[in-house]
Design a protein around this motif. Structure first.
Motif, PDB file in Angstrom:
ATOM      1  N   GLY A 196     -34.749  16.582 -21.294  1.00  0.00           N
ATOM      2  CA  GLY A 196     -33.561  16.821 -22.103  1.00  0.00           C
ATOM      3  C   GLY A 196     -32.289  17.064 -21.330  1.00  0.00           C
ATOM      4  N   ALA A 197     -32.330  16.981 -19.997  1.00  0.00           N
ATOM      5  CA  ALA A 197     -31.120  17.211 -19.198  1.00  0.00           C
ATOM      6  C   ALA A 197     -30.179  16.015 -19.334  1.00  0.00           C
ATOM      7  CB  ALA A 197     -31.492  17.428 -17.737  1.00  0.00           C
ATOM      8  N   ALA A 198     -28.903  16.305 -19.600  1.00  0.00           N
ATOM      9  CA  ALA A 198     -27.940  15.230 -19.839  1.00  0.00           C
ATOM     10  C   ALA A 198     -27.718  14.373 -18.605  1.00  0.00           C
ATOM     11  CB  ALA A 198     -26.623  15.843 -20.300  1.00  0.00           C
ATOM     12  N   ASN A 199     -27.588  15.003 -17.441  1.00  0.00           N
ATOM     13  CA  ASN A 199     -27.322  14.228 -16.232  1.00  0.00           C
ATOM     14  C   ASN A 199     -28.514  13.335 -15.889  1.00  0.00           C
ATOM     15  OD1 ASN A 199     -28.980  16.312 -15.542  1.00  0.00           O
ATOM     16  ND2 ASN A 199     -27.841  16.943 -13.724  1.00  0.00           N
ATOM     17  N   LEU A 205     -30.576   5.760 -16.665  1.00  0.00           N
ATOM     18  CA  LEU A 205     -30.101   4.483 -17.206  1.00  0.00           C
ATOM     19  C   LEU A 205     -29.284   3.691 -16.189  1.00  0.00           C
ATOM     20  CD1 LEU A 205     -29.098   5.405 -20.887  1.00  0.00           C
ATOM     21  CD2 LEU A 205     -31.251   4.483 -20.025  1.00  0.00           C
ATOM     22  N   THR A 206     -28.483   4.361 -15.402  1.00  0.00           N
ATOM     23  CA  THR A 206     -27.637   3.642 -14.442  1.00  0.00           C
ATOM     24  C   THR A 206     -28.423   3.132 -13.234  1.00  0.00           C
ATOM     25  OG1 THR A 206     -27.009   5.750 -13.427  1.00  0.00           O
ATOM     26  CG2 THR A 206     -25.506   4.831 -15.080  1.00  0.00           C
ATOM     27  N   THR A 207     -29.548   3.753 -12.923  1.00  0.00           N
ATOM     28  CA  THR A 207     -30.371   3.292 -11.798  1.00  0.00           C
ATOM     29  C   THR A 207     -31.441   2.296 -12.228  1.00  0.00           C
ATOM     30  OG1 THR A 207     -31.877   5.185 -12.051  1.00  0.00           O
ATOM     31  CG2 THR A 207     -30.027   5.437 -10.503  1.00  0.00           C
ATOM     32  N   LEU A 220     -21.939  10.579 -26.044  1.00  0.00           N
ATOM     33  CA  LEU A 220     -21.542   9.999 -24.769  1.00  0.00           C
ATOM     34  C   LEU A 220     -20.414  10.736 -24.045  1.00  0.00           C
ATOM     35  CD1 LEU A 220     -21.919   6.141 -25.190  1.00  0.00           C
ATOM     36  CD2 LEU A 220     -23.393   7.773 -24.033  1.00  0.00           C
ATOM     37  N   PRO A 221     -19.306  11.063 -24.702  1.00  0.00           N
ATOM     38  CA  PRO A 221     -18.248  11.785 -23.969  1.00  0.00           C
ATOM     39  C   PRO A 221     -18.711  13.133 -23.411  1.00  0.00           C
ATOM     40  CG  PRO A 221     -17.412  10.941 -26.053  1.00  0.00           C
ATOM     41  CD  PRO A 221     -18.895  10.781 -26.091  1.00  0.00           C
ATOM     42  N   LEU A 222     -19.726  13.725 -24.040  1.00  0.00           N
ATOM     43  CA  LEU A 222     -20.201  15.032 -23.600  1.00  0.00           C
ATOM     44  C   LEU A 222     -21.120  14.935 -22.391  1.00  0.00           C
ATOM     45  CD1 LEU A 222     -21.035  16.666 -27.061  1.00  0.00           C
ATOM     46  CD2 LEU A 222     -18.847  16.578 -25.863  1.00  0.00           C
ATOM     47  N   VAL A 223     -22.058  13.966 -22.430  1.00  0.00           N
ATOM     48  CA  VAL A 223     -23.052  13.869 -21.359  1.00  0.00           C
ATOM     49  C   VAL A 223     -22.640  12.883 -20.270  1.00  0.00           C
ATOM     50  CG1 VAL A 223     -24.874  14.432 -23.001  1.00  0.00           C
ATOM     51  CG2 VAL A 223     -24.422  12.029 -22.450  1.00  0.00           C
ATOM     52  N   ASP A 224     -21.637  12.062 -20.552  1.00  0.00           N
ATOM     53  CA  ASP A 224     -21.245  11.001 -19.625  1.00  0.00           C
ATOM     54  C   ASP A 224     -19.726  10.954 -19.452  1.00  0.00           C
ATOM     55  OD1 ASP A 224     -21.310   8.660 -18.044  1.00  0.00           O
ATOM     56  OD2 ASP A 224     -21.197   7.371 -19.832  1.00  0.00           O
ATOM     57  N   SER A 227     -18.025   7.852 -18.065  1.00  0.00           N
ATOM     58  CA  SER A 227     -18.156   6.616 -18.864  1.00  0.00           C
ATOM     59  C   SER A 227     -19.014   5.560 -18.169  1.00  0.00           C
ATOM     60  CB  SER A 227     -16.767   6.041 -19.173  1.00  0.00           C
ATOM     61  OG  SER A 227     -16.014   6.953 -19.912  1.00  0.00           O
ATOM     62  N   LYS A 228     -20.194   5.957 -17.737  1.00  0.00           N
ATOM     63  CA  LYS A 228     -21.129   5.025 -17.115  1.00  0.00           C
ATOM     64  C   LYS A 228     -22.075   4.391 -18.143  1.00  0.00           C
ATOM     65  CE  LYS A 228     -21.187   7.322 -12.592  1.00  0.00           C
ATOM     66  NZ  LYS A 228     -22.058   7.948 -11.553  1.00  0.00           N
ATOM     67  N   LEU A 229     -22.050   4.935 -19.368  1.00  0.00           N
ATOM     68  CA  LEU A 229     -22.928   4.452 -20.423  1.00  0.00           C
ATOM     69  C   LEU A 229     -22.110   3.943 -21.604  1.00  0.00           C
ATOM     70  CD1 LEU A 229     -25.509   7.415 -20.474  1.00  0.00           C
ATOM     71  CD2 LEU A 229     -25.555   5.351 -19.048  1.00  0.00           C
ATOM     72  N   LYS A 230     -22.786   3.283 -22.545  1.00  0.00           N
ATOM     73  CA  LYS A 230     -22.126   2.813 -23.762  1.00  0.00           C
ATOM     74  C   LYS A 230     -23.135   2.809 -24.911  1.00  0.00           C
ATOM     75  CE  LYS A 230     -23.038  -2.091 -22.777  1.00  0.00           C
ATOM     76  NZ  LYS A 230     -22.429  -3.430 -22.550  1.00  0.00           N
TER      77      LYS A 230
END
Length: 288
Positions: A196-199, A205-207, A220-224, A227-230
């Motif tokens: 459940g950790a946001a980071n 997902l990015t890796t 998204l604005p809270l955990v990212d 803006s690496k996600l969509k």
């Protein structure tokens, strides 16, 4: 105390002295007057008795940015946390105390009476309604979509997650959506459960260790923040966010009812909208 005793003794002597030099003018109160005097004395005694406050243990987490998290000073805060504190201020019969834990342990802790209710953006769904009690007043609304890395052009809906890895948190509403999808589609999605950790979501997902996830529109604005996600595709589910209690629990039902009354007041005076805007970046307290 000594001052009060001396005053009482002096008053008694004065009354005795006055009685020695005067005729007996004592009057006997009528039954009605005596009854009224008893009622008045009882009311006075009740008014001076301290209010009995019941301590309530509220289960929540620390890893949901702007919802339930630890700030730079180590203080527990966020939208759900500050809302519960506001409700606490408006419910003098109760005292709320937070108990933090991993999200995956919240429901079990509720079932085993370690906490009295859950405050952690709990979305109402059919599966949870069968096992738990929700209060009646929602305090937020979610629109769940698929979340992927910003450079991912292959996944545009939940159907595109077939044969791929989808990251989710155990016991979450998003996990239930993925699990239900798999039941209807021969386990087509490889579900990967995380803590459940946001980071961790951004990193996974990015890796490319996971291909996608599900999340609310305001997530998204809270955990990212970088803006690496969509979010992609159509809305998968629209859900109401409420507090969660034990089912068939008389005390829990009474508490849920009182929280509903306080929540209506928090909505009516604009406090709920202000909290949502402050912590979630917009007013997510009204259904479109």
């Amino acid at each position: 105390m000594r001052k009060l005793t001396i005053l009482g003794t002096t008053l008694t002597l004065a009354l005795v002295a006055a009685g020695c030099g005067a005729k007996n003018t004592e009057t006997i109160a009528s039954p009605k007057e005596a009854a009224e005097g008893t009622k008045a004395a009882a009311a006075t005694a009740a008014a001076t008795e301290p209010v009995k406050v019941k301590k309530i243990i509220v289960g929540t987490g620390t890893k949901f940015p702007n919802v339930a998290f630890l700030d730079n000073d180590g203080k527990l805060t966020g939208y759900d946390i500050e809302l519960v504190r506001e409700l606490d201020n408006r419910l003098p019969d109760y005292e709320f105390e937070f108990k933090t834990m991993d999200f995956a342990n919240l429901l079990l802790s509720l079932e085993t009476n370690k906490i009295d209710f859950v405050a952690h953006e709990i979305e109402k769904n059919k599966e949870r309604e069968q096992k738990y009690l929700f209060n009646n007043e929602p305090y937020a609304y979610w629109k769940t979509k698929v979340i992927v890395a910003k450079d991912n052009t292959n996944i545009k809906s939940i159907d595109d997650l077939k044969g791929k890895k989808a990251l989710t948190t155990a016991t979450s509403a998003e996990a239930t959506l993925l699990e239900n999808y798999n039941k209807a589609n021969d386990n087509a999605i490889k579900i990967v459960y995380q803590n459940g950790a946001a980071n961790d979501l951004v990193s996974q997902l990015t890796t490319g260790r996971a291909d996608g996830s599900l999340g609310a529109d305001f997530l998204l604005p809270l955990v990212d923040p970088q803006s690496k996600l969509k979010a992609v595709g159509p809305i998968i589910e629209e859900a109401e966010v409420r507090f969660l209690f034990r089912k068939n629990d008389k005390d829990g039902q009474a508490l849920a009812d009182k929280i509903d009354v306080a929540l209506k007041a928090v909505k009516a005076d604009g406090t709920l909208s202000k909290l949502s805007t402050q912590w979630l970046g917009g007013d997510y307290t009204k259904k479109d």
